[in-house]
Design a protein around this motif. Structure first.
Motif, PDB file in Angstrom:
ATOM      1  N   LEU A  70       0.845  -1.326  -0.125  1.00  0.00           N
ATOM      2  CA  LEU A  70       0.170   0.037   0.164  1.00  0.00           C
ATOM      3  C   LEU A  70       0.832   1.184   0.052  1.00  0.00           C
ATOM      4  O   LEU A  70       0.560   2.133  -0.797  1.00  0.00           O
ATOM      5  CB  LEU A  70      -0.827   0.100   1.325  1.00  0.00           C
ATOM      6  CG  LEU A  70      -2.028  -1.092   1.131  1.00  0.00           C
ATOM      7  CD1 LEU A  70      -3.008  -0.937   2.457  1.00  0.00           C
ATOM      8  CD2 LEU A  70      -3.108  -0.684  -0.003  1.00  0.00           C
ATOM      9  N   PHE A  71       1.888   1.353   0.849  1.00  0.00           N
ATOM     10  CA  PHE A  71       2.911   2.483   0.746  1.00  0.00           C
ATOM     11  C   PHE A  71       3.668   2.429  -0.739  1.00  0.00           C
ATOM     12  O   PHE A  71       3.728   3.658  -1.154  1.00  0.00           O
ATOM     13  CB  PHE A  71       3.974   2.430   1.867  1.00  0.00           C
ATOM     14  CG  PHE A  71       3.633   2.828   3.124  1.00  0.00           C
ATOM     15  CD1 PHE A  71       3.541   4.298   3.283  1.00  0.00           C
ATOM     16  CD2 PHE A  71       3.399   1.983   4.234  1.00  0.00           C
ATOM     17  CE1 PHE A  71       3.144   4.824   4.421  1.00  0.00           C
ATOM     18  CE2 PHE A  71       2.833   2.464   5.493  1.00  0.00           C
ATOM     19  CZ  PHE A  71       2.660   3.933   5.527  1.00  0.00           C
ATOM     20  N   LEU A  94       2.216   1.652  -3.592  1.00  0.00           N
ATOM     21  CA  LEU A  94       1.259   2.179  -4.270  1.00  0.00           C
ATOM     22  C   LEU A  94       0.945   3.917  -4.010  1.00  0.00           C
ATOM     23  O   LEU A  94       0.893   4.548  -5.133  1.00  0.00           O
ATOM     24  CB  LEU A  94      -0.050   1.574  -4.349  1.00  0.00           C
ATOM     25  CG  LEU A  94      -0.041  -0.121  -4.823  1.00  0.00           C
ATOM     26  CD1 LEU A  94      -1.301  -0.435  -4.533  1.00  0.00           C
ATOM     27  CD2 LEU A  94       0.283  -0.079  -6.248  1.00  0.00           C
ATOM     28  N   LEU A  95       0.994   4.008  -2.775  1.00  0.00           N
ATOM     29  CA  LEU A  95       0.891   5.579  -2.681  1.00  0.00           C
ATOM     30  C   LEU A  95       2.234   6.317  -2.938  1.00  0.00           C
ATOM     31  O   LEU A  95       1.882   7.293  -3.557  1.00  0.00           O
ATOM     32  CB  LEU A  95       0.853   5.707  -1.142  1.00  0.00           C
ATOM     33  CG  LEU A  95       0.731   7.092  -0.499  1.00  0.00           C
ATOM     34  CD1 LEU A  95      -0.284   7.892  -0.856  1.00  0.00           C
ATOM     35  CD2 LEU A  95       0.968   7.114   0.996  1.00  0.00           C
ATOM     36  N   SER A 113       1.856   6.493  -7.067  1.00  0.00           N
ATOM     37  CA  SER A 113       0.628   7.668  -7.246  1.00  0.00           C
ATOM     38  C   SER A 113       0.948   8.969  -7.281  1.00  0.00           C
ATOM     39  O   SER A 113       0.881   9.925  -8.088  1.00  0.00           O
ATOM     40  CB  SER A 113      -0.589   7.176  -6.315  1.00  0.00           C
ATOM     41  OG  SER A 113      -1.129   6.069  -6.404  1.00  0.00           O
ATOM     42  N   VAL A 169      -4.205   1.841  -9.995  1.00  0.00           N
ATOM     43  CA  VAL A 169      -3.729   1.677  -8.555  1.00  0.00           C
ATOM     44  C   VAL A 169      -5.289   2.208  -7.760  1.00  0.00           C
ATOM     45  O   VAL A 169      -5.315   1.471  -6.842  1.00  0.00           O
ATOM     46  CB  VAL A 169      -2.857   3.049  -8.343  1.00  0.00           C
ATOM     47  CG1 VAL A 169      -2.676   3.155  -6.738  1.00  0.00           C
ATOM     48  CG2 VAL A 169      -1.442   2.503  -8.809  1.00  0.00           C
ATOM     49  N   ALA A 175      -5.864  -0.716  -4.774  1.00  0.00           N
ATOM     50  CA  ALA A 175      -5.514  -0.236  -3.404  1.00  0.00           C
ATOM     51  C   ALA A 175      -6.763  -0.874  -2.399  1.00  0.00           C
ATOM     52  O   ALA A 175      -6.388  -1.325  -1.432  1.00  0.00           O
ATOM     53  CB  ALA A 175      -5.160   1.044  -3.330  1.00  0.00           C
ATOM     54  N   ALA A 210      -6.240   2.479   4.953  1.00  0.00           N
ATOM     55  CA  ALA A 210      -5.134   2.671   4.100  1.00  0.00           C
ATOM     56  C   ALA A 210      -5.516   2.596   2.802  1.00  0.00           C
ATOM     57  O   ALA A 210      -5.113   3.392   1.886  1.00  0.00           O
ATOM     58  CB  ALA A 210      -3.807   2.011   4.634  1.00  0.00           C
ATOM     59  N   GLY A 211      -6.067   1.493   2.374  1.00  0.00           N
ATOM     60  CA  GLY A 211      -6.430   1.109   1.007  1.00  0.00           C
ATOM     61  C   GLY A 211      -7.277   2.054   0.556  1.00  0.00           C
ATOM     62  O   GLY A 211      -7.196   2.417  -0.688  1.00  0.00           O
ATOM     63  N   VAL A 214      -5.302   5.562  -0.289  1.00  0.00           N
ATOM     64  CA  VAL A 214      -4.469   5.273  -1.429  1.00  0.00           C
ATOM     65  C   VAL A 214      -5.332   5.354  -2.852  1.00  0.00           C
ATOM     66  O   VAL A 214      -4.977   5.878  -3.804  1.00  0.00           O
ATOM     67  CB  VAL A 214      -3.712   3.953  -1.576  1.00  0.00           C
ATOM     68  CG1 VAL A 214      -2.932   3.830  -2.702  1.00  0.00           C
ATOM     69  CG2 VAL A 214      -2.688   4.257  -0.229  1.00  0.00           C
ATOM     70  N   ILE A 264      -6.660   8.934  -3.208  1.00  0.00           N
ATOM     71  CA  ILE A 264      -5.701  10.017  -4.020  1.00  0.00           C
ATOM     72  C   ILE A 264      -5.327   9.496  -5.398  1.00  0.00           C
ATOM     73  O   ILE A 264      -5.448  10.380  -6.219  1.00  0.00           O
ATOM     74  CB  ILE A 264      -4.443   9.893  -3.189  1.00  0.00           C
ATOM     75  CG1 ILE A 264      -4.531  10.174  -1.778  1.00  0.00           C
ATOM     76  CG2 ILE A 264      -3.240  10.222  -3.854  1.00  0.00           C
ATOM     77  CD1 ILE A 264      -3.277   9.971  -0.802  1.00  0.00           C
ATOM     78  N   ALA A 265      -5.465   8.069  -5.809  1.00  0.00           N
ATOM     79  CA  ALA A 265      -5.062   7.818  -7.248  1.00  0.00           C
ATOM     80  C   ALA A 265      -6.204   8.129  -8.136  1.00  0.00           C
ATOM     81  O   ALA A 265      -6.251   8.581  -9.222  1.00  0.00           O
ATOM     82  CB  ALA A 265      -4.745   6.288  -7.349  1.00  0.00           C
TER      83      ALA A 265
END
Length: 243
Positions: free
Chosen positions: A58-59, A61-62, A65, A156, A160, A203-204, A207, A210-211
């Motif tokens: 997840l981090f 992917l963050l 992104s 993403v 996520a 968290a998922g 992320v 944001i994406a």
């Protein structure tokens, strides 16, 4: 009689003082414990660690992104930095027949729009249909460059939340495993799994949001750039037809 009454009062005060002292000490200790409990809150790092190994992808992917959003934003913004006087300048030079000056003006503006117009200037002398086709082909190539990696944000945005759901399943498994191992159903058995479940889910989603926002925001910027390039291409073809 008065002497006896005075002695009796002194004995009562003396006995009450030792009782009041432990009571005051207990109150002070309780207040100190409450202060310590209030100050020992759960930090962000503790929450991240409670999410388990699923937080690593997840981090990643963050980070991916955020990198794509910033890199594409700067690239698209730079591509749109064309002076308002560019097309009028091209038109004036084309009317005068100064093709070399028009090419130099395009070279001074290292943007997709300038490269597209320069391609049309280099094809001057050919039929208008061929010039138009050349301009359109260059425009398509430049737009494809602007859209580079934007689709990754869409991927993403879908992956996520699914990873967060995987963390939710892992948290539930931890809860049932702790219950089956201890044979007891209490806070100690479910707290660890609940942390994993809630942290990874949150968290998922963060992320993914944001994406998702970055994908649509950059797509809107590219669409505006496409409209501007199409308008300039039509204006350039009108200039050629008038001449």
């Amino acid at each position: 009689m008065t002497l006896l009454l005075s002695l009796f009062l002194q004995l009562q005060v003396g006995d009450a003082a030792p009782v009041a002292a432990p009571a005051a000490a207990d109150s002070a200790a309780l207040a100190a414990d409450q202060a310590v409990a209030a100050s020992s809150g759960l930090s962000l790092i503790d929450l991240v660690l409670a999410g388990g190994w699923i937080m690593l992808p997840l981090f990643a992917l963050l980070f991916l992104s955020v990198y794509i959003i910033l890199e594409r934003y700067l690239t698209i913004r730079k591509a749109g930095a064309v002076p308002e006087s560019f097309m009028p300048g091209i038109g004036n030079l084309m009317v005068k027949g100064d093709l070399q000056g028009a090419k130099m003006l395009c070279a001074q503006n290292a943007t997709p729009l300038a490269r597209m117009i320069e391609k049309g200037i280099r094809r001057v002398g050919l039929p208008l249909s061929e010039i138009e086709a050349s301009v359109e082909n260059v425009g398509k190539i430049e737009i494809a460059r602007l859209e580079k990696n934007i689709n990754v944000l869409g991927i993403v945005a879908g992956i996520a939340p699914m990873l967060g759901f995987v963390g939710t399943i892992i948290g539930v498994i931890k809860i049932f495993y702790a219950i089956s191992s201890t044979g007891d159903f209490g806070i100690a058995q479910i707290s660890g799994g609940l942390y994993t479940k809630m942290v990874t889910s949150a968290a998922g989603l963060i992320v993914g949001i944001i994406a998702h926002i970055g994908y649509h925001w950059l797509s809107i910027m590219v669409e505006r750039m496409v409209f501007r390039m199409e308008h300039s291409a039509v204006e350039f073809m009108d200039i050629l037809q008038d001449n």
